[in-house]
Design a protein around this motif. Sequence first.
Motif, PDB file in Angstrom:
ATOM      1  N   UNK A 140      59.886   5.199  32.779  1.00 48.71           N
ATOM      2  CA  UNK A 140      58.828   4.918  33.752  1.00 48.71           C
ATOM      3  C   UNK A 140      57.481   5.487  33.315  1.00 48.71           C
ATOM      4  N   UNK A 152      56.092   3.047  30.971  1.00 48.69           N
ATOM      5  CA  UNK A 152      55.626   1.893  31.749  1.00 48.69           C
ATOM      6  C   UNK A 152      54.232   2.156  32.319  1.00 48.69           C
ATOM      7  N   UNK A 188      51.929  -4.351  40.333  1.00 45.76           N
ATOM      8  CA  UNK A 188      52.607  -3.120  39.902  1.00 45.76           C
ATOM      9  C   UNK A 188      51.653  -1.938  39.940  1.00 45.76           C
ATOM     10  N   UNK A 217      58.299  -5.776  32.631  1.00 48.46           N
ATOM     11  CA  UNK A 217      58.207  -4.377  32.227  1.00 48.46           C
ATOM     12  C   UNK A 217      57.046  -4.169  31.266  1.00 48.46           C
ATOM     13  N   UNK A 240      55.834  -3.227  35.105  1.00 46.07           N
ATOM     14  CA  UNK A 240      56.798  -3.033  36.189  1.00 46.07           C
ATOM     15  C   UNK A 240      57.658  -1.815  35.895  1.00 46.07           C
ATOM     16  N   UNK A 241      57.766  -0.921  36.889  1.00 46.55           N
ATOM     17  CA  UNK A 241      58.631   0.244  36.704  1.00 46.55           C
ATOM     18  C   UNK A 241      60.057  -0.161  37.055  1.00 46.55           C
ATOM     19  N   UNK A 242      60.992   0.755  36.810  1.00 41.51           N
ATOM     20  CA  UNK A 242      62.385   0.485  37.169  1.00 41.51           C
ATOM     21  C   UNK A 242      62.514   0.160  38.646  1.00 41.51           C
ATOM     22  N   UNK A 243      61.753   0.913  39.433  1.00 41.44           N
ATOM     23  CA  UNK A 243      61.829   0.728  40.879  1.00 41.44           C
ATOM     24  C   UNK A 243      61.361  -0.675  41.272  1.00 41.44           C
ATOM     25  N   UNK A 244      60.300  -1.142  40.606  1.00 43.15           N
ATOM     26  CA  UNK A 244      59.785  -2.478  40.914  1.00 43.15           C
ATOM     27  C   UNK A 244      60.848  -3.551  40.671  1.00 43.15           C
ATOM     28  N   UNK A 280      62.812  -5.991  43.382  1.00 43.71           N
ATOM     29  CA  UNK A 280      62.798  -7.454  43.289  1.00 43.71           C
ATOM     30  C   UNK A 280      64.182  -8.046  43.453  1.00 43.71           C
ATOM     31  N   UNK A 305      67.138  -3.217  36.121  1.00 42.70           N
ATOM     32  CA  UNK A 305      66.094  -2.191  36.088  1.00 42.70           C
ATOM     33  C   UNK A 305      66.233  -1.278  34.870  1.00 42.70           C
TER      34      UNK A 305
END
Lengths: 228, 395
Positions: free
Chosen positions: A82, A85, A117, B302, B306-310, B314, B384
């Motif tokens: 993250x 990201x 995002x 990604x 986009x983060x893992x959470x995003x 989804x 994710x």
Amino acid sequence: MQDLHHPIVELQDVKRIYTLGTNRIYALNGVSISIEKGDFVTIMGSSGSGKSTLLNMIGCLDLPTSGKVKVNNVDLSRLDDDGLTAIRRNNIGFIFQQFNLIPTLTAIENVEIPMIFNGASPAKRRKKAIEMLKKADLPLEFAEHKPNEMSGGQQQRVAIARALANEPPILLADEPTGNLDTRTGQNIMKLLKELNSSGTTVIVVTHDPKLEEYSHTTIRIQDGEVVE
Amino acid sequence: MKLTEKVPAFLRNNMYAELAKRNLKRQSVRTILAAIGIIIGVIAISSMGILGNSLKLSVTDSFADIGDKLIVSPAPGEDYVTDRQVDQINKVGNIESVIPVIADGEMIEHRKDGIDILLYVSVYDIEKDDLEKLVELEEGRYFKPGSTDCVVGSSVAENLEITPGQKIEIDDTKLRVVGILKERGLGFDINTDSGVFTSSEMYEKLYPDEDEGYDQVIVIVEDIEEIDKVVDEIEERINKKDELVTVFATNSITESLDDVFSSISLFLMGIGSISLLVAGVSILNVMLMSTMERTKEIGIMKAVGASRKDILKMFLLEALFLGVIASTAGAILTIGGSYLVMVLVVKNTSYLLTLSSMFYVMEGFFFGIATSLVGGMYPAWKASRMKPLDALRYE
């Protein structure tokens, strides 16, 4: 306090080693480069030279086996998925050879995606998306079209608008003209040149020597090493 | 902002929701098939629940007002409940009334449409004041103490075609019917509907040899919550040395009936939930397939931030949409279908529209949503965790 004179991208003795069975493949073998803010850089190399691996390093999509990668003065080696990201989101706009638009979304929605995002409000991101599509010279009547209803050149313009959405300091293009005819390719390169002259650092990875003429700096890579 | 405005606004402005909607539409046949799985599961669970519940309601409805009564009857080996024991019961607290009952069975002959029929009746000796606590009059009046009059239950009146003023004959003795009781249904204390109630004097005349005691004592408690205490106290007073009486709380019947029907409902719903389990697996399958198909898209998302959470959000939203839509359809079909079945087959829809039946519909609805969420969880998690680089390379 940020050092105002740091390079925007900096690689120090970067190695990336893949292990395939018992073979160790040195995709990058001790690469050290630094790219200054506002530069237009072409990374040239034939296929298998390691240029894609280098692009992935700069794009925070991959981490080196050893050595140090710094983007905007942030050391990537300490970041998790993250964290990487977040760096990508704020610093790098990607332009791909295959355009890579989301097929279910319209042109304008594709441009809105990175802003979602980033937490932008719907009204703000719509306004900004229109602005970016204008900047990428996409005729606005295509704004509500899906990717499969547009030509390659138009799709690449949408992709460029998307890359610009969060106003990143770096545009990273992987063979941006590879899927376009010569004329369209030239137009896209001119657009990148324009964006560069307004201050964005542009890094183009290609095997096509014709793209070299647009750049200030060329980095040649061969067998995982910088040769020039 | 009210919720009714908030939800559509969310769906309009939220790109995740928009994406989920379009992705579900993209593979519409697959989405519909997955939804059908959930719909069937929801229908199975909630209709099985309703079925069990209706069974329970129809059985418990056929038992008359039970609950606050205790029946004290002679223990096995004992012939009667004695006067002394009745006095002891009277000393127990929390009791509203103690009604001693003397009863005998009798066959009455009756000629109806040229055919002789035999009718079994129970003849009761219950004080008039006590009787009023147990039954209600349909027409006429109660007998006077000491008179030769009687009141009869509804099925006696119906079978013998009797109206107040007419006479019935028991053991060559004629009794004048002065009142007819309301139909009460099955009870655990006295058989009201097939009963003949008369005064003690008349009863003694009919059965002169029976004066040893009572056949049973009906105890009405003041507070149903205290019923177990009353049972214990009666047992303690009378059965201290020997087992002389049996005390039976009528509510124990409803309690065990409740238990039985809860088990039946649970069993039926268990069968129903198997289909929901299957639906969950199909959701898992469908979502897993679309994760694979959209690997490259996930990589792009990604790459552009986009983060893992995003990504997780989804895919879960997609599963949630599927679950909510399919479960709503399932719930509506269940209510509609059960209504039709009850109108056409049972011809009584009152059991469907009870709170407890609706509870099963809600239960099916929420199970449906939960199933799709659980089914969508693993694919969403998997999506994710994809490495952007591998995902981008995927063709």
